[in-house]
Design a protein around this motif. Sequence first.
Motif, mmCIF file in Angstrom:
data_model
loop_
_atom_site.group_PDB
_atom_site.id
_atom_site.type_symbol
_atom_site.label_atom_id
_atom_site.label_comp_id
_atom_site.label_asym_id
_atom_site.label_seq_id
_atom_site.Cartn_x
_atom_site.Cartn_y
_atom_site.Cartn_z
ATOM 1 N N THR A 1 -41.165 37.835 -42.305
ATOM 2 C CA THR A 1 -40.085 38.118 -41.798
ATOM 3 C C THR A 1 -38.838 37.490 -42.902
ATOM 4 N N ALA A 2 -39.303 36.832 -43.843
ATOM 5 C CA ALA A 2 -38.338 35.995 -44.698
ATOM 6 C C ALA A 2 -39.001 36.297 -46.256
ATOM 7 N N VAL B 1 -35.150 30.440 -42.478
ATOM 8 C CA VAL B 1 -35.136 31.388 -41.365
ATOM 9 C C VAL B 1 -33.963 30.892 -40.275
#
Length: 314
Positions: free
Chosen positions: A12-13, A64
């Motif tokens: 996700t990052a 994040v």
Amino acid sequence: MTCKWGSRETLTANYSLYYWYETRLPVLECKHYLWDRGVSVGCHFNKSEIIQFQPFHVLLNASVNGQTLEIRSKRMELQDLVKPGAPVNLTIRNMSSNQLQLTWSSPYPKAQCLEHAVKYKSNKDTSWIEHGVKGDIFSFPSVDYEKYYTFYVRSKINGYCGSTQLWSEWSVPVVWGRNTTGKGLAEEQLQRFWIHTVLVPIASCLLLLVLVVLLVRMERVWVILMPRIPNPSKNFDELFITHNGNFQEWAGVPKDMLESFKPNYSESICHVSELPSKESHEPQWDGSNRPPGGPGTPAGPREHSPYQNNYVGV
């Protein structure tokens, strides 16, 4: 060397990779990231950036939602993580009447740090046979010239240079024996393709069709194979049951023909009698035995003829 930590679907990052050696500083960032649709998923190290037999450390971090995430690796020994490339240039030589020698080369620069495995089987074997080899030569002591053999080789770091179970991929195969020419192999593969892809399905369909036809016509086939013995008595049932043994009526003889065979005349009785002649029945008399009475004496009563009053019907 390549180091990966995920894929586009799991991350996700974007992570950054930092690495260092225990005996060498400073900490360095990856120079060649691997990307998957805009997301970093790994790092590639050139040969000049790798130092074997030195403890190696890696740090991953990412930001994040304003927070910094860090992932530290355990201490790694790079020589234990080496997966060499597959061997190349496989070559087979005939050393004697029944002995073969297989040689190869490896793209790994330190050939003395490798051990190898050779697997082979003939066209009549059902399973592969595998042997470990320390160097880059494998001797095959006995061959059958009626067969052809297929050989593969793979490599890994030996116990002198590391401790790993990471084998390379199997090499491109090399074939020796009958039909080992390109044309022979191509023809054999073509034959196998036709047998397995064309002939076997067609033969199966034809066999199934024959079985269906036999099932449908089983009674007719049975009559052909085992004909029934005829019973001639059944042919005369109508003669004795319906016509009461009248052959002319059963055979269909016309009545006018039957009437033509019957007699249509009558015969009357004809009476026939036979009399004896005079010469044969009158006695001959001479002068000495003439009967009394003289020539004028009337003769006595005539003896009755046995042929008188006989009747013959014609």
